[in-house]
Design a protein around this motif. Structure first.
Motif, short mmCIF file in Angstrom:
data_model
loop_
_atom_site.label_atom_id
_atom_site.label_comp_id
_atom_site.label_asym_id
_atom_site.label_seq_id
_atom_site.Cartn_x
_atom_site.Cartn_y
_atom_site.Cartn_z
N GLU A 248 0.81 -1.22 0.00
CA GLU A 248 0.00 0.00 0.00
C GLU A 248 0.85 1.27 0.00
O GLU A 248 0.52 2.25 -0.66
N ASP A 249 1.95 1.26 0.74
CA ASP A 249 2.81 2.44 0.84
C ASP A 249 3.84 2.54 -0.28
O ASP A 249 4.60 3.49 -0.34
N ASP A 250 3.88 1.55 -1.16
CA ASP A 250 4.85 1.53 -2.26
C ASP A 250 4.23 2.23 -3.47
O ASP A 250 3.61 1.60 -4.32
N ILE A 251 4.39 3.55 -3.52
CA ILE A 251 3.74 4.37 -4.54
C ILE A 251 4.77 5.30 -5.19
O ILE A 251 5.64 5.84 -4.52
N GLU A 252 4.63 5.47 -6.47
CA GLU A 252 5.41 6.45 -7.21
C GLU A 252 4.44 7.26 -8.07
O GLU A 252 3.29 6.84 -8.28
N TYR A 253 4.89 8.38 -8.57
CA TYR A 253 4.06 9.25 -9.39
C TYR A 253 4.79 9.62 -10.67
O TYR A 253 6.00 9.77 -10.68
N MET A 254 4.02 9.76 -11.72
CA MET A 254 4.56 10.24 -12.98
C MET A 254 3.62 11.31 -13.52
O MET A 254 2.45 11.38 -13.14
N ILE A 255 4.17 12.14 -14.38
CA ILE A 255 3.37 13.19 -15.02
C ILE A 255 3.50 13.02 -16.52
O ILE A 255 4.58 12.66 -17.03
N CYS A 256 2.38 13.22 -17.21
CA CYS A 256 2.35 13.06 -18.66
C CYS A 256 1.24 13.95 -19.23
O CYS A 256 0.37 14.40 -18.48
N PRO A 257 1.23 14.17 -20.53
CA PRO A 257 0.14 14.94 -21.13
C PRO A 257 -1.19 14.20 -20.99
O PRO A 257 -1.23 12.97 -20.89
N ALA A 258 -2.27 14.95 -21.00
CA ALA A 258 -3.61 14.36 -20.85
C ALA A 258 -3.89 13.32 -21.93
O ALA A 258 -4.50 12.28 -21.64
N LYS A 259 -3.43 13.54 -23.15
CA LYS A 259 -3.70 12.56 -24.22
C LYS A 259 -3.03 11.21 -23.94
O LYS A 259 -3.53 10.18 -24.34
#
Length: 99
Positions: free
Chosen positions: A10-21
Motif C-alpha cells: 500500500e505504501d509503495d507508490i510512485e508518481y509520474m506526469i504526462c500529457p492528458a492525451k
C-alpha cells in the motif's frame, strides 16, 4: 496529468506526469508496455537472468522508471519526452495504475 503508480504494498507508490492525451489511455498503454517488457526479442535493461541447476530462466525487474522509459523511448519516440517521474504531486492524481 498526474498518474499514481502502485506496487505490491500500500505504501509503495510512485508518481509520474504526462500529457492528458497519454494519461487518458494509460490502461491500454500499460498493457502494451507489458507486451514489450516480456518479449524476449526486446533487449532492455530490465531482464533478470537466473541460473539454477544449469537451466537459465529470465524474468523482469522494474519500477515506474521502466514504464517512463518505454513511453519516452519506445512508444512515443519522436525525440520529446512525454512522461517523467515526480516526487510528490502538487495536485491529486487523475489516474491510478498498479504493477
Amino acid at each position: 496529468m498526474i498518474v499514481k503508480v502502485g506496487f505490491d504494498y500500500e505504501d509503495d507508490i510512485e508518481y509520474m506526469i504526462c500529457p492528458a492525451k497519454v494519461g487518458r489511455n494509460i490502461n491500454q498503454l500499460q498493457k502494451d508496455f507489458w507486451k514489450w517488457l516480456y518479449d524476449r526479442e526486446n533487449q532492455h535493461p530490465y531482464w533478470f537472468e537466473e541460473e539454477e541447476e544449469g537451466n537459465v530462466t529470465y524474468s523482469v525487474s522494474y519500477r515506474t522508471d521502466a514504464f517512463v522509459y518505454w513511453l519516452n523511448k519506445v512508444r512515443f519516440n519522436k525525440g520529446k519526452n512525454v512522461a517523467r517521474l515526480i516526487e510528490v504531486p502538487k495536485t491529486p492524481p487523475k489516474k491510478t495504475i498498479r504493477f
